[in-house]
Design an enzyme around this catalytic site. Structure first.
Site, short mmCIF file in Angstrom:
data_model
loop_
_atom_site.label_atom_id
_atom_site.label_comp_id
_atom_site.label_asym_id
_atom_site.label_seq_id
_atom_site.Cartn_x
_atom_site.Cartn_y
_atom_site.Cartn_z
N ASN A 11 34.82 37.54 55.55
CA ASN A 11 34.27 36.62 54.55
C ASN A 11 35.45 36.16 53.69
O ASN A 11 35.94 36.92 52.86
CB ASN A 11 33.22 37.36 53.72
N LYS A 13 35.46 34.03 51.44
CA LYS A 13 35.02 33.63 50.09
C LYS A 13 35.66 32.28 49.73
O LYS A 13 35.85 31.45 50.61
CB LYS A 13 35.32 34.76 49.10
N HIS A 102 24.76 37.31 49.73
CA HIS A 102 25.92 38.08 49.27
C HIS A 102 25.75 38.39 47.79
O HIS A 102 25.21 37.58 47.04
CB HIS A 102 27.20 37.27 49.52
N GLU A 104 27.70 38.19 45.43
CA GLU A 104 28.29 37.16 44.55
C GLU A 104 27.34 35.97 44.42
O GLU A 104 27.32 35.31 43.38
CB GLU A 104 29.67 36.76 45.09
N GLU A 172 26.52 46.31 51.42
CA GLU A 172 27.72 46.15 50.59
C GLU A 172 27.41 46.65 49.18
O GLU A 172 26.83 45.91 48.37
CB GLU A 172 28.13 44.67 50.50
N GLY A 178 35.82 44.40 46.36
CA GLY A 178 37.03 43.94 45.69
C GLY A 178 37.62 44.94 44.71
O GLY A 178 38.48 44.58 43.91
N SER A 217 35.65 46.78 50.18
CA SER A 217 36.99 47.40 50.20
C SER A 217 37.34 48.04 51.54
O SER A 217 38.01 49.07 51.58
CB SER A 217 37.15 48.41 49.06
P1 13P Z 1 36.28 43.13 49.84
O1 13P Z 1 36.56 43.53 51.27
O2 13P Z 1 37.33 42.23 49.27
O3 13P Z 1 35.95 44.31 48.99
O4 13P Z 1 34.95 42.22 49.87
C1 13P Z 1 33.85 42.67 50.55
C2 13P Z 1 32.87 41.58 50.63
O5 13P Z 1 32.30 41.15 49.65
C3 13P Z 1 32.64 40.98 51.95
O6 13P Z 1 31.53 40.15 51.95
#
Ligand code: 13P
Length: 255
Positions: A11, A13, A102, A104, A172, A178, A217
């Site tokens: 992803n 983002k 997601h 976010e 997740e 992150g 992560s």
């Molecule tokens: P990270 O791997 O940067 O922690 O992000 C995970 C994520 O949100 C994947 O959709």
């Protein structure tokens, strides 16, 4: 890991201008056909670039083993929804998957389980596989509610018509995204077992085929341990999917 074929999904983002995004996609596609062909034999690799890069990425990876997906879609097929992209539009560009729900999106755009379920239903109607994201916040985990929250999100976000093979679930934990922090292997196993049990209640034996990814992560250094957990069928990777070497190392570590 099980008989289910693993999925390693990146992803991106809101990252990537054209030059970098296309270089990354080309590098991954070349790797799957060369040095990574052993990994390619046992798993699927997917990248989900920002909407601006879906079409150019789709054209540079055409005919390779790398696949492309969207990061979000609207619940409607078309209409007066400025700035939104429909599942049908993503399908039209060559996508096979789309991430929905997601954390976010749930946080930044107020998406609820109901919204996510409608988006996942749109994805199915457009012949895309929705990757439905669920996961608890740190406060919910601290309050001992992680299992209940994830069960509620799973049951609330799974669309009508879902089967073990036409949707993917990504667990997740919000606090692991992150942050460089990951749950213990026991916690990941417990959450994935719960999701599998919830899936069995809705999908019956179809739940055996359902891919449940872990995200949050995931890095080259922890991928082997996380991907080796029973009921973990691959990864949804954020930051580490932006570097070809790291993403490839994660795929290589996946049994
Ligand atoms: P990270 O791997 O940067 O922690 O992000 C995970 C994520 O949100 C994947 O959709």
């Amino acid at each position: 890991m099980s008989a289910r074929r693993a999925l390693i999904a990146g992803n991106w983002k809101m990252n990537g201008l054209r030059a970098d995004g296309l270089d990354l996609a080309r590098a991954l596609a070349a790797w799957l056909d060369g040095e990574g062909s052993e990994a390619a034999a046992r798993l699927d690799m997917l990248v989900c670039p920002p909407a601006t890069l879906v079409a150019p990425v789709a054209s540079v990876i055409a005919g390779t083993r790398l696949t492309v997906g969207g990061q979000d879609c609207h619940a409607q097929e078309k209409g007066a929804h400025t700035g939104d992209v429909s599942a049908w539009m993503l399908k039209d560009l060559g996508c096979g998957h789309v991430i929905v729900g997601h954390s976010e999106r749930r946080t930044d755009h107020g998406e609820t389980d109901e919204t996510v379920r409608a988006k996942a239903a749109a994805a199915l109607a457009a012949s895309l596989v929705p990757i439905i994201c669920i996961g608890e916040t740190e406060a919910e985990r601290d309050a001992g509610q992680a299992l209940a929250v994830v069960s509620r999100q799973f049951n609330g976000s799974l669309p009508e018509g879902a089967t073990g093979t036409n949707v993917v679930i990504a667990y997740e934990p919000v606090w692991a995204i992150g942050t460089g922090r990951t749950p213990t292997t026991e916690d990941v196993a417990e959450m994935h077992q719960r999701i599998r049990a919830d899936a069995r209640a809705c999908l019956g034996d179809g739940a055996d085929a359902l891919r449940v990814l872990y995200g949050g992560s995931v890095k080259p250094g922890n991928a082997a341990e996380l991907m080796g957990i029973a009921d973990v069928d691959g990864a949804l990777v954020g930051g580490a999917s932006l570097k070809a070497a790291d993403f490839q190392a994660i795929a290589s570590a996946c049994p």
